[in-house]
Design an enzyme around this catalytic site. Structure first.
Site, PDB file in Angstrom:
ATOM      1  CD  GLU A  49      -1.904  -6.419   2.778  1.00 14.85           C
ATOM      2  OE1 GLU A  49      -1.497  -5.464   2.112  1.00 14.85           O
ATOM      3  OE2 GLU A  49      -3.049  -6.455   3.266  1.00 14.85           O
TER       4      GLU A  49
ATOM      5  CG  ASP B 101      -7.896  -0.428   3.621  1.00  7.61           C
ATOM      6  OD1 ASP B 101      -7.320   0.425   2.930  1.00  7.61           O
ATOM      7  OD2 ASP B 101      -7.804  -1.653   3.410  1.00  7.61           O
TER       8      ASP B 101
ATOM      9  N   GLY C  85      -7.518  -2.922   0.908  1.00  4.61           N
ATOM     10  CA  GLY C  85      -7.827  -1.860  -0.057  1.00  4.61           C
ATOM     11  C   GLY C  85      -6.989  -1.992  -1.322  1.00  4.61           C
TER      12      GLY C  85
ATOM     13  N   GLY D 263       0.823  -1.210   0.000  1.00  3.92           N
ATOM     14  CA  GLY D 263       0.000   0.000   0.000  1.00  3.92           C
ATOM     15  C   GLY D 263       0.852   1.252   0.000  1.00  3.92           C
ATOM     16  CB  SER D 264      -0.056   4.789  -0.586  1.00  2.00           C
ATOM     17  OG  SER D 264      -1.053   4.923   0.404  1.00  2.00           O
TER      18      SER D 264
END
Ligand code: 5RP
Length: 236
Positions: A112, A93, A105, A34-35
């Site tokens: 994960e 999220d 997300g 993720g970011s």
């Protein structure tokens, strides 16, 4: 290199940087997706001499780790060699005061959950927008075997969910993602157990039975280290 620099990005980077203090130099690092994790990977890359090896939870993170000169190991090899993964670092999220999370997300929830399960501690890095009183406003991701999509959708509707198939998304495992709106998640651990045992479900994006060990929550005033109410320090 992540170039955008919005106020939220600055918070994500602050949380990512704070996670470095939770790692053990020389040991394998578990890396989420993720970011926010992308910022963490950059921080890790800047310290690759201390943290040369990782286990990754997605093809996207693997690519970024390798671009930073970090050696990405296969989870099976790590376990077979009897090596530890003391810390897994990932975003979320949503996360609540019990450090239970909604994740997926980015669609990497299954890997994960696997890498988190193989790790001794889960350090969750989030900006304050992810901190919630009750999980469920963010549509709950569920990874599903393609032939079971309609079967699982029907079951989700029976428990009050409104599922939609995530358009254009095929997971690293070749499956589909359902995003389920409308669920009021008052007992996350029970819902996780229930959905996980339905035929055709690979993984539900509730990380409640194994919550995070610690949350690093970035606010404009600084990064707060939050532990689950009543939890002993540094345990999972
Ligand atoms: C990916 C995830 C991410 O951790 C979650 O979506 C949060 O992502 P971001 O840091 O981009 O907000 O679960 O499957």
């Amino acid at each position: 290199m992540t170039t955008s620099n919005t106020p939220q990005d600055r918070l994500k980077r602050a949380a990512a940087r704070a996670a470095i203090d939770h790692l053990l130099p020389g040991e394998v690092v578990g890396v989420g997706s993720g970011s926010t994790v992308n910022f963490f990977i950059e921080e890790l890359g800047a310290r690759r001499n201390q943290f040369p090896t990782a286990v990754s939870s997605s093809s996207g993170s693997t690519e970024r780790l390798r671009a930073q000169g970090i050696n990405v190991l296969d989870l099976n090899e790590v376990i077979a060699a009897g090596r530890r993964i003391p810390v897994y670092v990932d975003g979320a999220d949503e996360i609540n005061a019990s450090l239970q999370m909604v994740k997926g997300g980015g669609g990497a929830l299954t890997r994960e959950k696997i890498v988190a399960a193989a790790s001794e501690r889960f350090v969750c890095i989030v900006d304050r927008s992810k901190w919630v009183e009750c999980l469920g406003r963010f549509p709950l991701p569920v990874e599903v075997i393609p032939m079971a999509v309609e079967l699982v959708c029907a079951r989700l509707r029976l428990i009050g969910g409104v599922p939609t198939v995530r358009e254009g998304k095929v997971t690293d495992n070749g499956n589909l993602i359902l995003d389920v709106a409308g669920l009021s998640i008052t007992q996350p651990d029970l819902l996780e157990a229930e959905i996980n045992q339905w035929a055709g479900v690979v993984t539900v994006g509730l990380f409640a039975r194994q919550p995070a060990s610690v949350a690093l929550v970035a606010t404009p005033e600084g990064v707060e280290e939050r532990r689950a109410a009543g939890a002993a320090p540094a345990t999972r």
